[in-house]
Write an enzyme that holds these catalytic residues in place. Structure first.
Site, PDB file in Angstrom:
ATOM      1  CD  GLU A 154      -2.918  -1.206   2.289  1.00 12.15           C
ATOM      2  OE1 GLU A 154      -2.594  -0.551   3.312  1.00 12.15           O
ATOM      3  OE2 GLU A 154      -3.914  -1.950   2.240  1.00 12.15           O
ATOM      4  CG  HIS A 187      -8.214   1.011   2.343  1.00 13.14           C
ATOM      5  ND1 HIS A 187      -7.307   1.373   1.372  1.00 13.14           N
ATOM      6  CD2 HIS A 187      -7.579   0.088   3.116  1.00 13.14           C
ATOM      7  CE1 HIS A 187      -6.171   0.722   1.570  1.00 13.14           C
ATOM      8  NE2 HIS A 187      -6.323  -0.064   2.616  1.00 13.14           N
TER       9      HIS A 187
END
Length: 287
Positions: A154, A187
C-alpha cells in the site's frame, strides 16, 4: 534538474496525474477481486490469493509512474526508483523519526495497552525475543497481511508511486495530503465486505476504516495499534491517566511535527526536482 511539459496546461497535467492515480488505485483494489469467493477476507485461502494479486500490481506500479512521465513529458535526472523513495541517503532518520513521531501521537493508546497488558516488562521482553513467538507471527496469514504485505504494497502504490505524479501539479504539501484521499477511497471496499459478513455496524466500521499514511513501519505500527479506542478509554478504571496521555500525545505530536519532518534531516529529496522550474515557492517546501 527537471523540465516542465512542453505542451498542455497545468490543468491538463493535473488531469493526467489524477487519472493515472485513479487507475493505479483501481488496479490495486480490483486485483483483490479477481478471485471469486464467498469466504471472508480473513480466511487464510483468501489472504494467500490476495497476496499474489497485490504483489503483482505492486511490482508493476513503477510502470504506471513511467507511463505518467511519458504522457506528461516530465523529464528529470532522477531514476524512477529514486523518485519513489528507494535511496540510502537519510535512511536512518527516515526509519527512526517518523516511527517515533507516530508513537508520540499514539501515546494514549500505548499507555492504555500497557495498563491492560497482563504481562510485566520482563515477561514482555522475553516474549519479544522468543523465536517461537515470531514463528507464530510469520505463519499467521492475518499477521503477515496487516504487518508486512499491506504496509509494503500500500505504501508502494499509494505513496511512493502517486506522490511523484501529484507533486508537479500541486505543492508538495498538497500532494502529501492528497495521496491519503486515494488511499481512503480505495479502502471503502472493506466497508462493503464487513457489512456483508456482519462484522460491525455502519458507524463502527466507518470509525475504524482509516489509517495514518506514512512510511511502512508507521503503517505497520498503526495497523497493529488500530483506531484509538477512545470510548473504551473513557470507561477505563484509570480514565484520568489515559485521557491525560491521549491529550499529551496529540499536543506533543503537533509540537514535534515540523521539527521531526524537516526535509533537511532526510538528505536530498529527488521528488523535489520534478517541480516546474518556475515554481520556486513549491520547491522551497523541499528545502
Amino acid at each position: 534538474m527537471s523540465e516542465a511539459p512542453s505542451a498542455g496546461s497545468a490543468s491538463g497535467l493535473c488531469a493526467v496525474s489524477v487519472l493515472c492515480c485513479l487507475t493505479l488505485a483501481c488496479s490495486y483494489v480490483g486485483s483483490l477481486y479477481v478471485w471469486k469467493s464467498e469466504l471472508s477476507r480473513d480466511h487464510p485461502a483468501v489472504i494467500k490469493r490476495r497476496f499474489t494479486s497485490v504483489l503483482i500490481v505492486s511490482s508493476l506500479s513503477p510502470l504506471f509512474l513511467w507511463v505518467w512521465k511519458e504522457l506528461t513529458g516530465i523529464k528529470t535526472d532522477a531514476a524512477i526508483l529514486s523518485l519513489m523513495g528507494f535511496r540510502f541517503e537519510g535512511i536512518f532518520t527516515a526509519t527512526l523519526l517518523p516511527l517515533l513521531l507516530t508513537m508520540v501521537l499514539f501515546l494514549g493508546p500505548l499507555v492504555q495497552l500497557c495498563l491492560d497488558c497482563p504481562w510485566g516488562l520482563i515477561d514482555g521482553l522475553k516474549v519479544a525475543v522468543d523465536p517461537r513467538f515470531w514463528m507464530l507471527c510469520v505463519t499467521d496469514m492475518r499477521w503477515l497481511r496487516n504487518q508486512v504485505i499491506a504496509p509494503l504494497t500500500e505504501e508502494l502504490v499509494f505513496r511512493a508511486c502517486m506522490l511523484p505524479m501529484l507533486v508537479p501539479c500541486t505543492s508538495p504539501g498538497t500532494a502529501i495530503f492528497t495521496c491519503p484521499l486515494f488511499f481512503g477511497i480505495a479502502h471503502f471496499h472493506h466497508v462493503i465486505e464487513q457489512l456483508r459478513f456482519r462484522q460491525g455496524t455502519v458507524l463502527s466500521i466507518f470509525l475504524s476504516a482509516g489509517h495514518f499514511i506514512g512510511p511502512v513501519l508507521c503503517h505497520s505500527f498503526c495497523n497493529y495499534i488500530g483506531f484509538p479506542a477512545i470510548f473504551t478509554a473513557l470507561d477505563h478504571p484509570q480514565r484520568a491517566t489515559i485521557v491525560l496521555f491521549y491529550v499529551l500525545g496529540v499536543v506533543l505530536f503537533f509540537l514535534l511535527l515540523y521539527p521531526m519532518t524537516d526535509p533537511a534531516l532526510y538528505g536530498d529529496i529527488p521528488i523535489c526536482y520534478i517541480l516546474d522550474k518556475r515554481s520556486a515557492d513549491h520547491r522551497s517546501l523541499c528545502l
